[in-house]
Motif scaffolding. Sequence first.
Motif, PDB file in Angstrom:
ATOM      1  N   GLN A 111      -3.092   6.261   0.444  1.00 30.45           N
ATOM      2  CA  GLN A 111      -4.295   5.225  -0.001  1.00 30.45           C
ATOM      3  C   GLN A 111      -4.965   4.762   1.193  1.00 30.45           C
ATOM      4  OE1 GLN A 111      -2.468   1.498  -1.439  1.00 30.45           O
ATOM      5  NE2 GLN A 111      -4.616   0.630  -2.152  1.00 30.45           N
ATOM      6  N   ALA A 125      -7.160  -3.063   0.691  1.00 29.31           N
ATOM      7  CA  ALA A 125      -7.474  -1.821   0.152  1.00 29.31           C
ATOM      8  C   ALA A 125      -8.891  -1.657   0.215  1.00 29.31           C
ATOM      9  CB  ALA A 125      -7.151  -2.063  -1.471  1.00 29.31           C
ATOM     10  N   TYR A 142       0.816  -1.181  -0.049  1.00 31.04           N
ATOM     11  CA  TYR A 142      -0.111   0.077   0.017  1.00 31.04           C
ATOM     12  C   TYR A 142       0.730   1.206   0.011  1.00 31.04           C
ATOM     13  CZ  TYR A 142      -3.174  -3.814   1.151  1.00 31.04           C
ATOM     14  OH  TYR A 142      -3.669  -4.947   1.253  1.00 31.04           O
ATOM     15  N   HIS A 143       0.278   2.355  -0.483  1.00 32.39           N
ATOM     16  CA  HIS A 143       1.350   3.522  -0.635  1.00 32.39           C
ATOM     17  C   HIS A 143       0.665   4.704   0.311  1.00 32.39           C
ATOM     18  CE1 HIS A 143      -1.666   5.276  -3.479  1.00 32.39           C
ATOM     19  NE2 HIS A 143      -2.046   4.127  -3.798  1.00 32.39           N
ATOM     20  N   TYR A 165     -12.099  -0.074  -1.103  1.00 33.63           N
ATOM     21  CA  TYR A 165     -12.712   0.373  -2.660  1.00 33.63           C
ATOM     22  C   TYR A 165     -14.068   0.902  -2.687  1.00 33.63           C
ATOM     23  CZ  TYR A 165      -8.859  -2.315  -4.554  1.00 33.63           C
ATOM     24  OH  TYR A 165      -7.527  -3.001  -4.724  1.00 33.63           O
ATOM     25  N   SER A 200      -7.508   7.650  -3.125  1.00 34.07           N
ATOM     26  CA  SER A 200      -6.241   8.106  -2.444  1.00 34.07           C
ATOM     27  C   SER A 200      -6.527   9.392  -2.465  1.00 34.07           C
ATOM     28  CB  SER A 200      -5.325   7.653  -3.587  1.00 34.07           C
ATOM     29  OG  SER A 200      -4.964   6.232  -3.507  1.00 34.07           O
TER      30      SER A 200
END
Length: 108
Positions: A12, A77, A8-9, A79, A100
């Motif tokens: 995010q 994540a 993950y960044h 969504y 993000s």
Amino acid sequence: MHTQRAKYHLGQVVRHRKHPFRGVVFDVDPEFANTEEWYTAIPEDSRPSKEQPFYHLLAENDQSFYVAYVSEQNLVADYSGQPVEHPDIADLFGNFTDGSYELHFQMN
């Protein structure tokens, strides 16, 4: 030397696999970097491996906002397309687009 790549960044939106909270990634440790006391407070049967990325999150649940420290194995994540409402987001991030937040600062 073992190298770990974060899944993950920064910016995010993610959610916890087991617990009802979600958050925005604002920092990543390549492996566990918290206190031993914090680690041993996790029940042994659900204690994650230290040899994986750990994420610092501006987190929220139905009752509050807080900072969470979560292993990669316990995140997925998010969504939903819904922004996180944590009050500190504006200090680190800009607009929310496609799941993000844009960073307010330039990385080295």
